[in-house]
Scaffold this active site. Structure first.
Site, short mmCIF file in Angstrom:
data_model
loop_
_atom_site.label_atom_id
_atom_site.label_comp_id
_atom_site.label_asym_id
_atom_site.label_seq_id
_atom_site.Cartn_x
_atom_site.Cartn_y
_atom_site.Cartn_z
N HIS A 20 40.44 -69.38 -40.01
CA HIS A 20 39.39 -70.23 -40.95
C HIS A 20 38.21 -69.20 -41.35
O HIS A 20 37.82 -69.22 -42.26
CB HIS A 20 39.11 -71.31 -40.21
CG HIS A 20 39.70 -72.50 -39.87
ND1 HIS A 20 40.17 -72.95 -38.46
CD2 HIS A 20 40.69 -73.09 -40.50
CE1 HIS A 20 40.91 -73.74 -38.35
NE2 HIS A 20 41.51 -74.09 -39.77
N LYS A 44 45.86 -87.54 -36.83
CA LYS A 44 46.17 -87.26 -35.19
C LYS A 44 44.80 -87.29 -34.47
O LYS A 44 43.69 -87.03 -35.17
CB LYS A 44 46.71 -86.04 -34.94
CG LYS A 44 48.32 -85.87 -35.39
CD LYS A 44 48.73 -84.43 -35.13
CE LYS A 44 48.15 -83.47 -36.38
NZ LYS A 44 48.71 -82.09 -36.13
N ARG A 93 48.91 -69.80 -46.03
CA ARG A 93 49.35 -68.67 -44.98
C ARG A 93 50.82 -68.17 -45.32
O ARG A 93 51.27 -67.35 -45.39
CB ARG A 93 49.30 -69.55 -43.58
CG ARG A 93 48.34 -69.55 -42.89
CD ARG A 93 48.18 -70.42 -41.76
NE ARG A 93 48.15 -71.93 -42.47
CZ ARG A 93 47.57 -73.10 -41.68
NH1 ARG A 93 47.41 -72.80 -40.47
NH2 ARG A 93 47.83 -74.14 -42.44
N SER A 131 45.37 -74.18 -35.89
CA SER A 131 44.68 -74.85 -34.89
C SER A 131 45.78 -75.47 -33.97
O SER A 131 45.44 -75.44 -32.66
CB SER A 131 43.72 -75.95 -35.26
OG SER A 131 42.75 -75.20 -36.09
N1 LIG Z 1 45.20 -68.86 -40.45
C1 LIG Z 1 44.70 -69.38 -41.53
N2 LIG Z 1 44.93 -68.53 -42.58
C2 LIG Z 1 44.30 -69.01 -43.95
N3 LIG Z 1 44.16 -70.24 -44.02
C3 LIG Z 1 44.19 -71.15 -43.03
C4 LIG Z 1 44.48 -70.51 -41.64
N4 LIG Z 1 44.38 -71.76 -40.99
C5 LIG Z 1 44.15 -72.46 -41.79
N5 LIG Z 1 43.80 -72.34 -43.10
C6 LIG Z 1 43.48 -73.27 -43.97
O1 LIG Z 1 42.48 -73.90 -43.85
C7 LIG Z 1 42.19 -75.24 -44.33
C8 LIG Z 1 42.05 -76.21 -43.29
O2 LIG Z 1 42.99 -76.39 -42.37
P1 LIG Z 1 43.02 -77.17 -41.38
O3 LIG Z 1 42.06 -77.76 -40.88
O4 LIG Z 1 44.34 -78.06 -41.33
O5 LIG Z 1 43.62 -75.89 -40.06
P2 LIG Z 1 45.00 -75.55 -39.33
O6 LIG Z 1 44.81 -74.44 -38.69
O7 LIG Z 1 46.09 -75.71 -40.61
O8 LIG Z 1 45.04 -76.84 -38.17
P3 LIG Z 1 46.24 -77.95 -38.08
O9 LIG Z 1 47.09 -77.00 -37.46
O10 LIG Z 1 45.51 -78.82 -37.22
O11 LIG Z 1 46.87 -78.21 -39.28
C9 LIG Z 1 43.71 -75.11 -45.11
O12 LIG Z 1 43.76 -75.04 -46.28
C10 LIG Z 1 44.71 -74.35 -44.29
O13 LIG Z 1 45.84 -74.01 -45.01
MG LIG Z 2 46.53 -77.77 -41.38
#
Ligand SMILES: Nc1ncnc2c1ncn2[C@@H]1O[C@H](COP(=O)(O)OP(=O)(O)OP(=O)(O)O)[C@@H](O)[C@H]1O
Ligand SMILES: [Mg+2]
Length: 163
Positions: A20, A44, A93, A131
């Site tokens: 993030h 969730k 990703r 996450s």
């Molecule tokens: N490692 C990462 N690299 C690039 N973008 C990311 C990454 N982790 C999350 N994002 C992006 O950040 C935004 C917010 O994502 P989110 O809060 O769902 O996080 P997440 O890591 O995907 O969590 P979860 O596993 O709960 O879905 C989305 O656009 C997601 O694609």
């Molecule tokens: Mg996500």
């Protein structure tokens, strides 16, 4: 006077990861302001409360003066209008993100045609990071060092010990 370009970066951030932060960092070098918007609506049950998620994001982004952390409820397009934002920032990703992100981007465009969704790609080392994966590995006792800010590492250990 040139108008400020504000980008909203929405998500659940349960908890914030270095993936993030990579997206926020890239976003803030392109746009005048990035508003990280933590979603109140959640399918969730989150591990961290809304306040905890906001606070960890604020602490992780303190040095970045053009980054704000806020919470939002309801339709993202309405929140974007309230904040005077013209861009929705999202991270992508792998192909697995594509379907959902594409659907959301087109729906948001249908709801508000002037709002553009911009996708950024993180550093390669974060392309597998989410996450959910962080929580899963940490709950099984594995190390997530280097994948989340130091404060998140500590909070995860505390939460998973007492929880
Ligand atoms: N490692 C990462 N690299 C690039 N973008 C990311 C990454 N982790 C999350 N994002 C992006 O950040 C935004 C917010 O994502 P989110 O809060 O769902 O996080 P997440 O890591 O995907 O969590 P979860 O596993 O709960 O879905 C989305 O656009 C997601 O694609
Ligand atoms: Mg996500």
């Amino acid at each position: 006077m040139k108008r400020e370009i504000v980008a909203i970066y929405p998500g659940s951030f349960d908890p914030v990861t270095n993936g993030h932060l990579d997206i926020i960092s890239r976003g803030r070098s392109i746009f005048d302001r990035v508003v990280v918007a933590v979603s109140v609506n959640q399918e969730k049950t989150p591990l961290f409360s809304l306040d905890e998620r906001v606070q960890m994001l604020r602490n992780a982004t303190t040095g970045w003066d053009n980054v704000d952390v806020d919470r939002f409820e309801g339709l993202l397009v309405n929140y974007a209008a309230d904040r005077g934002a013209s861009v929705i920032l999202r991270g992508i990703r792998a192909v697995t993100d594509f379907d959902y992100e594409f659907q959301m981007a087109l729906m948001n465009r249908r709801l508000q045609g002037k709002l553009e969704t911009v996708f950024l790609v993180p550093a390669e080392k974060y392309t597998y990071l989410s996450s959910s994966l962080v929580k899963e590995v940490a709950s099984l006792g594995g190390s997530v060092e280097g994948l989340v800010p130091a404060e998140v590492l500590q909070k995860l250990q505390l939460k998973l010990k007492t929880g």
